[in-house]
Design an enzyme around this catalytic site. Structure first.
Site, PDB file in Angstrom:
ATOM      1  N   CYS A   8      -2.360 -18.284   9.539  1.00  0.00           N
ATOM      2  CA  CYS A   8      -1.535 -18.158  10.556  1.00  0.00           C
ATOM      3  C   CYS A   8      -0.052 -18.534   9.731  1.00  0.00           C
ATOM      4  O   CYS A   8       0.086 -18.521   8.626  1.00  0.00           O
ATOM      5  CB  CYS A   8      -1.739 -18.840  11.660  1.00  0.00           C
ATOM      6  SG  CYS A   8      -1.893 -20.498  11.492  1.00  0.00           S
ATOM      7  N   ASN A  11      -0.242 -23.240   9.781  1.00  0.00           N
ATOM      8  CA  ASN A  11      -1.599 -23.565   9.590  1.00  0.00           C
ATOM      9  C   ASN A  11      -1.926 -25.181  10.439  1.00  0.00           C
ATOM     10  O   ASN A  11      -2.493 -25.811   9.797  1.00  0.00           O
ATOM     11  CB  ASN A  11      -1.812 -23.791   8.076  1.00  0.00           C
ATOM     12  CG  ASN A  11      -3.340 -24.532   7.797  1.00  0.00           C
ATOM     13  OD1 ASN A  11      -3.654 -24.970   6.868  1.00  0.00           O
ATOM     14  ND2 ASN A  11      -4.340 -23.815   8.232  1.00  0.00           N
ATOM     15  N   CYS A  13      -1.692 -24.599  14.168  1.00  0.00           N
ATOM     16  CA  CYS A  13      -2.135 -24.378  15.491  1.00  0.00           C
ATOM     17  C   CYS A  13      -3.386 -23.214  15.334  1.00  0.00           C
ATOM     18  O   CYS A  13      -4.564 -23.443  15.580  1.00  0.00           O
ATOM     19  CB  CYS A  13      -0.932 -23.503  16.376  1.00  0.00           C
ATOM     20  SG  CYS A  13       0.369 -24.740  16.525  1.00  0.00           S
ATOM     21  N   ARG A  14      -3.043 -21.963  15.339  1.00  0.00           N
ATOM     22  CA  ARG A  14      -4.248 -21.029  15.543  1.00  0.00           C
ATOM     23  C   ARG A  14      -5.250 -20.762  14.190  1.00  0.00           C
ATOM     24  O   ARG A  14      -6.311 -20.695  14.685  1.00  0.00           O
ATOM     25  CB  ARG A  14      -3.282 -19.524  15.396  1.00  0.00           C
ATOM     26  CG  ARG A  14      -2.426 -19.410  16.799  1.00  0.00           C
ATOM     27  CD  ARG A  14      -1.468 -18.109  16.674  1.00  0.00           C
ATOM     28  NE  ARG A  14      -0.657 -18.359  15.660  1.00  0.00           N
ATOM     29  CZ  ARG A  14       0.274 -17.464  15.269  1.00  0.00           C
ATOM     30  NH1 ARG A  14       0.157 -16.377  15.795  1.00  0.00           N
ATOM     31  NH2 ARG A  14       1.127 -17.686  14.361  1.00  0.00           N
ATOM     32  N   SER A  15      -4.619 -20.826  13.056  1.00  0.00           N
ATOM     33  CA  SER A  15      -5.719 -20.636  11.993  1.00  0.00           C
ATOM     34  C   SER A  15      -6.942 -21.850  11.651  1.00  0.00           C
ATOM     35  O   SER A  15      -8.090 -21.574  11.805  1.00  0.00           O
ATOM     36  CB  SER A  15      -4.923 -20.359  10.413  1.00  0.00           C
ATOM     37  OG  SER A  15      -4.272 -21.447  10.161  1.00  0.00           O
ATOM     38  N   ASP A 125       1.262 -16.875  19.097  1.00  0.00           N
ATOM     39  CA  ASP A 125       1.644 -18.358  18.583  1.00  0.00           C
ATOM     40  C   ASP A 125       1.891 -19.362  19.908  1.00  0.00           C
ATOM     41  O   ASP A 125       2.934 -19.078  20.676  1.00  0.00           O
ATOM     42  CB  ASP A 125       2.761 -18.050  17.651  1.00  0.00           C
ATOM     43  CG  ASP A 125       3.036 -19.328  16.910  1.00  0.00           C
ATOM     44  OD1 ASP A 125       2.510 -20.500  17.328  1.00  0.00           O
ATOM     45  OD2 ASP A 125       3.934 -19.400  16.209  1.00  0.00           O
TER      46      ASP A 125
HETATM   47  P1  4NP Z   1       0.527 -21.570  13.805  1.00  0.00           P
HETATM   48  O1  4NP Z   1       1.845 -22.182  14.905  1.00  0.00           O
HETATM   49  O2  4NP Z   1       1.128 -20.458  12.887  1.00  0.00           O
HETATM   50  O3  4NP Z   1      -0.355 -20.889  14.913  1.00  0.00           O
HETATM   51  O4  4NP Z   1       0.189 -22.877  13.262  1.00  0.00           O
HETATM   52  C1  4NP Z   1       2.997 -22.280  14.242  1.00  0.00           C
HETATM   53  C2  4NP Z   1       3.286 -23.791  13.859  1.00  0.00           C
HETATM   54  C3  4NP Z   1       4.242 -24.200  13.449  1.00  0.00           C
HETATM   55  C4  4NP Z   1       5.625 -23.320  13.299  1.00  0.00           C
HETATM   56  C5  4NP Z   1       5.383 -21.992  13.724  1.00  0.00           C
HETATM   57  C6  4NP Z   1       4.231 -21.650  14.387  1.00  0.00           C
HETATM   58  N1  4NP Z   1       6.862 -23.739  12.881  1.00  0.00           N
HETATM   59  O5  4NP Z   1       7.724 -23.017  13.015  1.00  0.00           O
HETATM   60  O6  4NP Z   1       6.958 -24.893  12.425  1.00  0.00           O
END
Ligand code: 4NP
Length: 159
Positions: A8, A11, A13-15, A125
């Site tokens: 993702c 790294n 939240c989703r992955s 997201d």
């Molecule tokens: P993820 O979510 O891609 O599912 O881990 C996010 C986590 C952090 C950020 C964006 C999306 N960020 O911009 O910090």
């Protein structure tokens, strides 16, 4: 042995959720030893940090412990060491395609392409949203995990 890297943006939240939900799925089936699993982000912001606390809480509700997760960024070597790099959304997939070396072992795919319904959908997201986004991510990963395992069983790795 099939090597899968879930990818993702951050790294956190989703992955990590996708990795942990798939790990739980294959453990329930007694086939954990068929897989090497990890997750990574295309972005560098959260390297070394834990999973989002909202994701840790949502996963605990379904018996998954995300506390030991530490974020890392996708590495060039991942394209050679994994059989599948699986993006959570189209942006992740586009970024991976841009990083893909000419000599690439890994096949690139979208998580929801392994779901019997909603094929081709993004896992939204949840980072800027509320707790419900984390529950949805878990649910979508649960729905895609069975299809992903069946796909890997039918295709193998070619190794
Ligand atoms: P993820 O979510 O891609 O599912 O881990 C996010 C986590 C952090 C950020 C964006 C999306 N960020 O911009 O910090």
């Amino acid at each position: 042995m099939t090597r899968i890297l879930f990818v993702c943006l951050g790294n956190i939240c989703r992955s990590p959720i996708a990795e942990a939900v798939f790990r739980q799925h294959v453990a329930t089936l007694g086939v954990s030893d068929q897989y090497v699993l990890d997750s990574a982000g295309t972005g560098a912001w959260h390297i070394g940090g834990p999973a989002d606390s909202r994701g840790i809480a949502a996963c605990a509700e379904v018996g998954i412990d995300l506390n030991s997760h530490r974020a890392r960024q996708v590495q060039p070597s991942d394209f050679m060491e994994y059989d599948y790099l699986i993006g959570m959304d189209q942006n992740n997939l586009q970024t991976l395609r841009g990083l893909e070396p000419t000599q690439c072992r890994a096949k690139l795919a979208l998580m929801m392409d392994f779901c019997d319904v909603d094929t081709g959908q993004d896992i939204p997201d949840p980072y800027y949203g509320d707790d419900a986004g984390f529950d949805l991510a878990i649910e979508l990963c649960q729905r895609a995990s069975a299809g992903l395992h069946h796909y890997c069983q039918s295709r193998g790795t070619g190794r």
